[in-house]
Design a protein around this motif. Structure first.
Motif, short mmCIF file in Angstrom:
data_model
loop_
_atom_site.label_atom_id
_atom_site.label_comp_id
_atom_site.label_asym_id
_atom_site.label_seq_id
_atom_site.Cartn_x
_atom_site.Cartn_y
_atom_site.Cartn_z
N ALA A 212 -5.69 7.55 55.08
CA ALA A 212 -6.36 6.62 56.20
C ALA A 212 -7.41 6.85 57.63
N ARG A 213 -8.10 8.90 57.76
CA ARG A 213 -8.50 8.57 58.11
C ARG A 213 -10.04 8.74 57.43
N LEU A 214 -9.97 8.83 56.42
CA LEU A 214 -10.74 8.45 54.87
C LEU A 214 -11.19 7.17 55.85
N THR A 215 -10.24 5.78 55.84
CA THR A 215 -10.54 4.17 55.96
C THR A 215 -10.72 4.15 57.33
N GLY A 216 -10.40 5.38 58.19
CA GLY A 216 -11.17 4.84 59.57
C GLY A 216 -12.71 5.00 59.66
N LEU A 217 -13.25 5.84 58.93
CA LEU A 217 -14.93 6.40 58.89
C LEU A 217 -15.27 5.35 57.56
N LEU A 218 -14.74 4.91 56.76
CA LEU A 218 -15.23 3.99 56.23
C LEU A 218 -15.40 2.44 56.83
N MET A 219 -14.23 2.27 57.19
CA MET A 219 -14.64 1.09 58.07
C MET A 219 -15.82 1.41 59.27
N VAL A 220 -16.29 2.49 59.82
CA VAL A 220 -17.35 2.25 60.82
C VAL A 220 -18.98 2.39 60.27
N LEU A 221 -18.58 2.80 59.01
CA LEU A 221 -19.49 2.76 57.71
C LEU A 221 -19.95 0.84 57.82
N ALA A 222 -18.65 0.23 57.27
CA ALA A 222 -18.66 -0.40 56.50
C ALA A 222 -18.99 -2.08 58.02
N ALA A 223 -18.95 -1.16 58.99
CA ALA A 223 -18.82 -2.49 60.01
C ALA A 223 -19.72 -3.47 60.39
N PRO A 224 -21.51 -2.75 60.18
CA PRO A 224 -22.73 -3.30 60.21
C PRO A 224 -22.88 -3.94 58.86
N LEU A 225 -22.27 -4.03 58.14
CA LEU A 225 -22.75 -4.82 56.86
C LEU A 225 -22.19 -5.93 56.43
N SER A 246 3.02 5.78 63.62
CA SER A 246 2.73 6.12 62.35
C SER A 246 1.33 6.88 62.95
N PRO A 247 1.74 8.42 62.24
CA PRO A 247 0.71 9.39 62.25
C PRO A 247 -0.76 8.81 61.11
N ASN A 248 -1.58 7.78 60.39
CA ASN A 248 -1.83 7.45 60.17
C ASN A 248 -2.20 6.39 59.88
N SER A 249 -1.30 5.03 60.36
CA SER A 249 -1.40 3.48 60.17
C SER A 249 -2.82 3.34 61.51
N GLY A 250 -2.64 4.22 63.17
CA GLY A 250 -3.44 3.79 63.12
C GLY A 250 -4.76 4.55 63.90
N TYR A 251 -4.92 4.82 62.38
CA TYR A 251 -6.73 5.26 62.39
C TYR A 251 -7.28 3.74 61.76
N PRO A 252 -7.33 3.56 60.49
CA PRO A 252 -7.45 1.92 60.05
C PRO A 252 -7.65 0.83 60.73
N GLU A 253 -6.66 0.87 62.03
CA GLU A 253 -6.31 -0.03 62.65
C GLU A 253 -7.34 0.49 64.46
N ALA A 254 -7.18 1.49 64.79
CA ALA A 254 -8.34 1.57 65.54
C ALA A 254 -9.43 1.28 65.38
N ALA A 255 -10.44 1.59 64.24
CA ALA A 255 -11.27 1.49 63.05
C ALA A 255 -11.69 -0.19 63.68
N ALA A 256 -10.24 -1.38 63.30
CA ALA A 256 -11.03 -1.94 62.93
C ALA A 256 -10.93 -3.37 64.19
N ALA A 257 -9.89 -3.05 64.56
CA ALA A 257 -10.28 -3.04 66.26
C ALA A 257 -11.58 -3.01 67.17
N GLY A 258 -11.96 -2.07 66.87
CA GLY A 258 -13.58 -1.62 68.04
C GLY A 258 -14.43 -2.64 67.13
N MET A 306 -16.91 3.25 49.72
CA MET A 306 -16.17 4.12 48.88
C MET A 306 -16.63 4.36 47.62
N VAL A 307 -16.37 3.31 46.54
CA VAL A 307 -16.55 3.55 44.92
C VAL A 307 -18.31 3.70 44.89
N LEU A 308 -18.88 3.22 45.77
CA LEU A 308 -20.45 3.30 45.35
C LEU A 308 -20.92 4.98 45.64
#
Length: 321
Positions: A212-225, A246-258, A306-308
């Protein structure tokens, strides 16, 4: 030769197959089989173990253990027949553990209905992918549901299975899918499952802690792309990541919302009762179909990074070794 490493080939092949084919419709799906196992075990364990928490722990251990061992056993047996057969079995199990295309297809039914101006059909389509009541939602609230679902499931439907696939191969990815399926079937805080599903719900939280936390960071990196705001994604991720039950769901949702510049969270109706949830993000832009399209791009770009990134790390480690 490094590009021909079987582990890299399986991960890359599974991602490509998911992107182009989605979930197989005519072949046995491990998640369906795991669901049957859970239903059968629930009946048996409730009859034989009087303590519901202990029965729930047994359900978790047996389901995850059997899922891992069967997946590993199938790969091993395939390899005994021929290395190519073992590779194909591993590739199939890896493929069906990832759900990016399926998430896109199912959520797109909501967007397509709204594009036609058919709000009732959009509400029905949304009801299949969220737990809240949808019959009375207006268009922005329908879009909010779709955006939240794609954002949250980018974590547990895409990044998490990839994380475990990369970490321990297809058998570990299938074991993760078993954990995720257990949570979706018995991880409810109601009278029937509060005690029985406790272990499955808590273990799902543990299994998704890093992804979940990795997803948030990946979204931050992916946003400009994706033509979205990386700065906004990081700011809201840092500020609102804990604004969720949820202790986890807020991370991807917050990154996406921002990244999108929208506000998620708020009031939802469950079983006729309004539940007020903390909000996530700021309403810089309206909840529109553009926001939905943006979160889908964010999901795919996060997966690609993530894959690359993992492939580059694997190849670099081979070179240094």
């Amino acid at each position: 030769m490094a590009l021909l490493d079987p582990h890299i080939a399986i991960v890359l092949g599974a991602v490509v197959m998911d992107l182009f084919l989605g979930d197989p419709r005519t072949l046995p799906h491990p998640v369906v089989i795991i669901g049957w196992l859970i239903s059968w075990l629930e009946r048996v364990l409730r009859q034989r173990i009087s303590d519901p928490r202990l029965a729930g722990v047994a359900l978790l251990v047996v389901t995850v253990g059997v899922s891992y061992l069967v997946a590993a056993g199938l790969i091993y047996l395939g390899t005994l027949v021929a290395p190519a057969v073992g590779f194909l079995v591993a590739l199939y199990l890896a493929w069906v553990s990832i759900a990016a295309r399926s998430l896109h297809v199912e959520s797109a039914k909501v967007a397509k209905a709204l594009e036609r101006g058919d709000l009732p059909a959009a509400r029905v389509a949304l009801s299949y992918i969220v737990g809240r009541e949808t019959a009375q939602l207006d268009e922005p609230e329908v879009i909010r549901g779709a955006v939240e679902t794609v954002a949250e499931n980018t974590g547990d439907g895409v990044v998490a299975p990839l994380f475990y696939l990369m970490l321990g191969g297809p058998a570990l990815a299938i074991a993760y899918k078993a954990v995720n399926t257990l949570d979706s079937m018995v991880g409810y805080k109601n009278e029937r499952y509060l005690e029985f599903g406790w272990a499955s719900a808590r273990f799902d939280d543990l299994a998704n802690f890093i992804p979940a936390r990795l997803t948030g960071l990946l979204m931050v990196l992916a946003a400009p792309l994706c033509g979205l705001s990386s700065a906004g994604s990081w700011r809201i991720l840092h500020r609102d990541c804990r604004n969720h039950a949820s202790p986890n769901s807020g991370y991807p949702e917050a990154a996406a919302a921002g990244a999108l510049g929208v506000r998620l969270g708020g009031a939802n109706r469950y079983f006729g009762r309004i539940v007020e949830k903390p909000t996530i993000g700021d309403p810089v832009r309206p909840l529109s179909l553009e926001a939905y399209a943006g979160v889908v791009r964010l999901m795919y770009c996060s997966e690609a990074i993530m894959v690359l990134g993992w492939m580059a790390l694997m190849l670099a480690l081979k070179v240094t070794i």
